[in-house]
Design an enzyme around this catalytic site. Structure first.
Site, short mmCIF file in Angstrom:
data_model
loop_
_atom_site.label_atom_id
_atom_site.label_comp_id
_atom_site.label_asym_id
_atom_site.label_seq_id
_atom_site.Cartn_x
_atom_site.Cartn_y
_atom_site.Cartn_z
N GLU A 70 -2.63 0.23 -10.64
CA GLU A 70 -3.69 -0.46 -9.89
C GLU A 70 -4.96 0.37 -9.82
O GLU A 70 -6.05 -0.14 -10.10
CB GLU A 70 -3.21 -0.80 -8.47
N ASP A 90 2.07 -0.03 -8.60
CA ASP A 90 1.21 -0.21 -7.43
C ASP A 90 1.58 0.92 -6.47
O ASP A 90 2.66 0.90 -5.86
CB ASP A 90 1.45 -1.58 -6.78
N ILE A 92 0.44 1.89 -3.55
CA ILE A 92 0.62 1.40 -2.17
C ILE A 92 0.40 -0.11 -2.21
O ILE A 92 -0.73 -0.57 -2.33
CB ILE A 92 -0.36 2.05 -1.18
N ASP A 93 1.47 -0.86 -2.15
CA ASP A 93 1.31 -2.31 -2.04
C ASP A 93 1.34 -2.62 -0.55
O ASP A 93 2.33 -2.36 0.14
CB ASP A 93 2.42 -3.06 -2.78
N THR A 95 -2.03 -2.02 1.07
CA THR A 95 -3.01 -0.99 1.47
C THR A 95 -3.64 -1.34 2.82
O THR A 95 -3.86 -0.46 3.65
CB THR A 95 -4.09 -0.83 0.38
N ASP A 220 1.34 -5.86 -8.39
CA ASP A 220 1.92 -6.30 -7.11
C ASP A 220 3.31 -6.92 -7.32
O ASP A 220 4.14 -6.89 -6.41
CB ASP A 220 1.05 -7.38 -6.45
C1 IPD Z 1 -2.12 -6.76 -2.04
C2 IPD Z 1 -0.93 -7.14 -1.22
C3 IPD Z 1 -1.22 -8.41 -0.45
C4 IPD Z 1 -1.63 -9.54 -1.34
C5 IPD Z 1 -2.77 -9.15 -2.24
C6 IPD Z 1 -2.43 -7.88 -3.01
P1 IPD Z 1 -2.54 -4.12 -2.47
O1 IPD Z 1 -1.86 -5.59 -2.80
O2 IPD Z 1 0.21 -7.32 -2.04
O3 IPD Z 1 -0.07 -8.82 0.23
O4 IPD Z 1 -2.04 -10.63 -0.56
O5 IPD Z 1 -2.99 -10.23 -3.14
O6 IPD Z 1 -3.51 -7.52 -3.84
O7 IPD Z 1 -4.00 -4.30 -2.71
O8 IPD Z 1 -2.23 -3.80 -1.07
O9 IPD Z 1 -1.90 -3.26 -3.50
#
Ligand code: IPD
Length: 281
Positions: A70, A90, A92-93, A95, A220
């Protein structure tokens, strides 16, 4: 090859666990927040640090493998999935959760060969839950087998979704139209952990019947997609048909029946693909 991928998966589990320690420590400090594609698309130095930690450790062991990360893509690297062994990361999923200390934060590592996910590792680091799946060998949480819910009546279901990070009015309207349609089926409830990876692990664990979202990225959902299918679930595009991990659209459900019921209600749209040449995050 089979043993090589098992080595790679063991490495991914160890790397995710180490990454989780870094995330937990960082939660004790002030977190400097930066933004990416919009004012609500957040990133921190910990996201960048964790991604580099994972990539460096993989490079030492598997020097020929490729990466889609990412934060590397956000920094300008191309998001290209080839047939070569590729780690889809990813760091930190969730963030936004991390920034607010909302307690669902995951490290997500998928591994693809010939454009097929071979294993997925999602470490929910504040719950200390390690979700793993290897293609054809089932899905597990902390070593215990996972099984999706057997509920096939959408009216008896909980559905997970998220609002994503676009605040463009037309996009927000479509998201709310879909949500209104689904809530009014009616269903038992809507939930969202704030991380796509953990939402998908909840589908795999059987505590929600499905998760859908438009706007997610390949990092993700790559790992979570295999965890759902190995737990007996199905993946579908939001208009039906096969899911394309670069398309930024996904329905992950316990069954085809529930997935199709959701698809009927979604006001679909197509964000710029992850592999679009001009995306640049
Ligand atoms: C996000 C999370 C969030 C989702 C977003 C993602 P990130 O990833 O998974 O739940 O709604 O579409 O982009 O940015 O925290 O790695």
């Amino acid at each position: 090859m089979a043993d090589l991928w098992q080595n790679a998966m063991d490495h991914a589990v160890a790397a995710a666990r180490r990454a989780g320690e870094v995330v937990r420590e960082a939660l004790q400090d002030d977190r400097k927040v930066m933004t990416k594609s919009s004012s609500v698309d957040l990133v921190t130095q910990t996201d960048q640090k964790v991604e580099q930690l994972i990539i460096q450790s993989v490079k030492e062991k598997f020097p020929t493998h490729r990466f889609i990360g990412e934060e590397s893509v956000a920094a300008g690297e191309a998001c290209v999935l080839t047939d070569e062994p590729t780690w889809i990361i990813d760091p930190i999923d969730g963030t936004t959760n991390f920034v607010h200390a909302f307690p669902f934060v995951a490290v997500s590592v998928g591994f693809s060969v010939n454009k097929q996910v071979e294993f997925g590792v999602v470490y929910s680091c504040l719950e200390d839950k390690m979700f793993t799946a290897r293609r054809g060998r089932g899905a597990f949480c902390n070593g215990e087998p996972l099984q999706v819910s057997q509920q096939e009546d959408i009216r008896q279901s909980i559905i997970a979704t998220e609002f994503g990070s676009s605040r463009d009015t037309e996009t927000v309207d479509r998201i709310f139209t879909s949500l209104r349609n689904i809530v009014s089926i009616p269903i038992h409830g809507v939930r969202g952990a704030g991380t796509a990876a953990i939402n998908m692990c909840m589908v795999a664990s059987g505590c929600v019947e499905a998760y859908y979202e438009i706007g997610i990225h390949i990092w993700d959902v790559a790992a979570g997609s295999l965890i759902v299918s190995e737990a007996g679930g199905v993946l579908m595009d939001v208009e039906g048909g096969a899911v394309d991990l670069m398309s930024r659209r996904i329905v992950a459900a316990n069954s085809r029946t529930i997935a199709e019921s959701i698809v009927k209600e979604i006001d679909s749209f197509s964000p710029a693909r992850d592999d679009a040449p001009t995306l640049g995050q």
